[in-house]
Design a protein around this motif. Sequence first.
Motif, PDB file in Angstrom:
ATOM      1  N   PRO A   8       1.036  -1.145  -0.036  1.00 12.92           N
ATOM      2  CA  PRO A   8       0.136   0.091   0.223  1.00 12.92           C
ATOM      3  C   PRO A   8       0.875   1.351  -0.058  1.00 12.92           C
ATOM      4  O   PRO A   8       1.567   1.490   0.525  1.00 12.92           O
ATOM      5  CB  PRO A   8      -0.690  -0.070   1.480  1.00 12.92           C
ATOM      6  CG  PRO A   8      -1.017  -1.571   1.454  1.00 12.92           C
ATOM      7  CD  PRO A   8       0.402  -2.136   0.963  1.00 12.92           C
ATOM      8  N   GLY A   9       0.597   2.124  -0.782  1.00 15.12           N
ATOM      9  CA  GLY A   9       1.380   3.238  -1.022  1.00 15.12           C
ATOM     10  C   GLY A   9       2.556   3.233  -2.368  1.00 15.12           C
ATOM     11  O   GLY A   9       2.868   4.243  -2.859  1.00 15.12           O
ATOM     12  N   SER A  10       2.576   1.800  -2.786  1.00 12.37           N
ATOM     13  CA  SER A  10       3.442   2.085  -4.088  1.00 12.37           C
ATOM     14  C   SER A  10       2.692   2.605  -5.373  1.00 12.37           C
ATOM     15  O   SER A  10       1.302   2.264  -5.504  1.00 12.37           O
ATOM     16  CB  SER A  10       3.692   0.212  -4.243  1.00 12.37           C
ATOM     17  OG  SER A  10       4.464  -0.283  -3.396  1.00 12.37           O
ATOM     18  N   ILE A  11       3.186   2.877  -6.260  1.00 13.95           N
ATOM     19  CA  ILE A  11       2.544   3.456  -7.382  1.00 13.95           C
ATOM     20  C   ILE A  11       1.814   2.116  -8.101  1.00 13.95           C
ATOM     21  O   ILE A  11       0.710   2.317  -8.627  1.00 13.95           O
ATOM     22  CB  ILE A  11       3.725   3.949  -8.498  1.00 13.95           C
ATOM     23  CG1 ILE A  11       4.385   5.155  -8.039  1.00 13.95           C
ATOM     24  CG2 ILE A  11       3.012   4.252  -9.870  1.00 13.95           C
ATOM     25  CD1 ILE A  11       5.646   5.578  -8.774  1.00 13.95           C
ATOM     26  N   THR A  12       2.209   1.061  -8.177  1.00  8.62           N
ATOM     27  CA  THR A  12       1.596  -0.121  -8.890  1.00  8.62           C
ATOM     28  C   THR A  12       0.810  -0.845  -7.748  1.00  8.62           C
ATOM     29  O   THR A  12       0.209  -1.935  -8.265  1.00  8.62           O
ATOM     30  CB  THR A  12       2.476  -1.081  -9.456  1.00  8.62           C
ATOM     31  OG1 THR A  12       3.678  -1.426  -8.530  1.00  8.62           O
ATOM     32  CG2 THR A  12       3.492  -0.142 -10.572  1.00  8.62           C
ATOM     33  N   TYR A  13       0.548  -0.377  -6.826  1.00  8.64           N
ATOM     34  CA  TYR A  13      -0.226  -1.198  -5.748  1.00  8.64           C
ATOM     35  C   TYR A  13      -1.621  -1.214  -6.422  1.00  8.64           C
ATOM     36  O   TYR A  13      -2.195  -0.216  -6.693  1.00  8.64           O
ATOM     37  CB  TYR A  13      -0.367  -0.534  -4.151  1.00  8.64           C
ATOM     38  CG  TYR A  13      -1.194  -1.330  -3.295  1.00  8.64           C
ATOM     39  CD1 TYR A  13      -0.853  -2.716  -2.832  1.00  8.64           C
ATOM     40  CD2 TYR A  13      -2.321  -0.918  -3.012  1.00  8.64           C
ATOM     41  CE1 TYR A  13      -1.400  -3.463  -2.192  1.00  8.64           C
ATOM     42  CE2 TYR A  13      -3.065  -1.811  -1.977  1.00  8.64           C
ATOM     43  CZ  TYR A  13      -2.466  -2.848  -1.468  1.00  8.64           C
ATOM     44  OH  TYR A  13      -3.287  -3.519  -0.491  1.00  8.64           O
ATOM     45  N   GLY A  14      -2.473  -2.198  -6.779  1.00  7.05           N
ATOM     46  CA  GLY A  14      -3.740  -2.494  -7.249  1.00  7.05           C
ATOM     47  C   GLY A  14      -3.602  -2.390  -8.743  1.00  7.05           C
ATOM     48  O   GLY A  14      -4.933  -2.209  -9.366  1.00  7.05           O
ATOM     49  N   GLY A  15      -2.646  -2.559  -9.307  1.00  6.90           N
ATOM     50  CA  GLY A  15      -2.442  -2.503 -10.766  1.00  6.90           C
ATOM     51  C   GLY A  15      -1.506  -1.353 -11.264  1.00  6.90           C
ATOM     52  O   GLY A  15      -1.124  -0.586 -10.531  1.00  6.90           O
ATOM     53  N   GLN A  16      -1.539  -1.484 -12.580  1.00  8.21           N
ATOM     54  CA  GLN A  16      -0.652  -0.071 -13.143  1.00  8.21           C
ATOM     55  C   GLN A  16      -1.286   0.948 -13.343  1.00  8.21           C
ATOM     56  O   GLN A  16      -2.532   0.944 -13.233  1.00  8.21           O
ATOM     57  CB  GLN A  16      -0.299  -0.694 -14.619  1.00  8.21           C
ATOM     58  CG  GLN A  16       0.795  -2.009 -14.821  1.00  8.21           C
ATOM     59  CD  GLN A  16       2.172  -1.484 -14.275  1.00  8.21           C
ATOM     60  OE1 GLN A  16       2.579  -0.384 -14.514  1.00  8.21           O
ATOM     61  NE2 GLN A  16       2.731  -2.286 -13.724  1.00  8.21           N
ATOM     62  N   ARG A  69       5.420   0.552 -21.601  1.00  7.30           N
ATOM     63  CA  ARG A  69       5.190   1.723 -20.899  1.00  7.30           C
ATOM     64  C   ARG A  69       4.736   1.196 -19.537  1.00  7.30           C
ATOM     65  O   ARG A  69       3.897   2.212 -18.863  1.00  7.30           O
ATOM     66  CB  ARG A  69       4.202   2.603 -21.664  1.00  7.30           C
ATOM     67  CG  ARG A  69       4.856   3.011 -22.900  1.00  7.30           C
ATOM     68  CD  ARG A  69       6.351   3.947 -22.694  1.00  7.30           C
ATOM     69  NE  ARG A  69       6.644   4.434 -23.859  1.00  7.30           N
ATOM     70  CZ  ARG A  69       7.750   5.048 -23.902  1.00  7.30           C
ATOM     71  NH1 ARG A  69       8.391   5.489 -22.705  1.00  7.30           N
ATOM     72  NH2 ARG A  69       8.489   5.326 -24.976  1.00  7.30           N
ATOM     73  N   SER A  70       4.704   0.092 -18.870  1.00 11.69           N
ATOM     74  CA  SER A  70       4.215  -0.205 -17.610  1.00 11.69           C
ATOM     75  C   SER A  70       5.502   0.064 -16.671  1.00 11.69           C
ATOM     76  O   SER A  70       6.544   0.289 -17.165  1.00 11.69           O
ATOM     77  CB  SER A  70       3.774  -1.540 -17.567  1.00 11.69           C
ATOM     78  OG  SER A  70       4.833  -2.550 -18.015  1.00 11.69           O
ATOM     79  N   LEU A  71       5.371   0.035 -15.384  1.00  9.25           N
ATOM     80  CA  LEU A  71       6.355   0.248 -14.496  1.00  9.25           C
ATOM     81  C   LEU A  71       6.677  -1.123 -13.861  1.00  9.25           C
ATOM     82  O   LEU A  71       5.674  -2.095 -13.724  1.00  9.25           O
ATOM     83  CB  LEU A  71       6.006   1.217 -13.439  1.00  9.25           C
ATOM     84  CG  LEU A  71       5.668   2.610 -13.916  1.00  9.25           C
ATOM     85  CD1 LEU A  71       4.951   3.619 -12.913  1.00  9.25           C
ATOM     86  CD2 LEU A  71       6.911   3.125 -14.257  1.00  9.25           C
ATOM     87  N   ARG A  72       7.966  -1.429 -13.681  1.00  8.36           N
ATOM     88  CA  ARG A  72       8.419  -2.400 -12.949  1.00  8.36           C
ATOM     89  C   ARG A  72       9.219  -2.028 -11.558  1.00  8.36           C
ATOM     90  O   ARG A  72      10.078  -1.364 -11.669  1.00  8.36           O
ATOM     91  CB  ARG A  72       9.164  -3.557 -13.694  1.00  8.36           C
ATOM     92  CG  ARG A  72      10.049  -4.625 -13.078  1.00  8.36           C
ATOM     93  CD  ARG A  72      10.452  -5.633 -13.848  1.00  8.36           C
ATOM     94  NE  ARG A  72      11.444  -4.979 -14.998  1.00  8.36           N
ATOM     95  CZ  ARG A  72      12.559  -5.087 -14.731  1.00  8.36           C
ATOM     96  NH1 ARG A  72      13.060  -5.680 -13.678  1.00  8.36           N
ATOM     97  NH2 ARG A  72      13.723  -4.491 -15.515  1.00  8.36           N
ATOM     98  N   LEU A  73       8.679  -2.624 -10.608  1.00 11.95           N
ATOM     99  CA  LEU A  73       9.449  -2.227  -9.300  1.00 11.95           C
ATOM    100  C   LEU A  73      10.759  -3.018  -9.206  1.00 11.95           C
ATOM    101  O   LEU A  73      10.538  -4.240  -9.252  1.00 11.95           O
ATOM    102  CB  LEU A  73       8.393  -2.578  -8.150  1.00 11.95           C
ATOM    103  CG  LEU A  73       8.801  -2.207  -6.653  1.00 11.95           C
ATOM    104  CD1 LEU A  73       9.063  -0.950  -6.360  1.00 11.95           C
ATOM    105  CD2 LEU A  73       7.754  -2.789  -5.729  1.00 11.95           C
TER     106      LEU A  73
END
Length: 96
Positions: free
Chosen positions: A35-43, A79-83
Amino acid sequence: MRTALPAILTALMLAACTSAAPPSVGYSRNLEPIPGSITYGGQPRTKLTKAPVGSIVPHRFRDKFGRQVSETYVIEPDRSLRLISRRIDYDLVTDR
């Protein structure tokens, strides 16, 4: 015992050399968003169209415990983000 010690050391060194390589170069662990991550809950809904592929995106936030979290993302070709990394700064006074 004197002759067994070099054999044991050699066996340990060979075991370390033949261990499996990490699954990816650079970062070997697959991080899950929190929770708080950019990709939390999807892109994110918006695509990062102006940033070049391979660009690094830093993100800082506080987690539910009030700790400072620093994450690093990389922009993929689609163009997706990878942690790729996460660092949590613990407060030694309040965290136990």
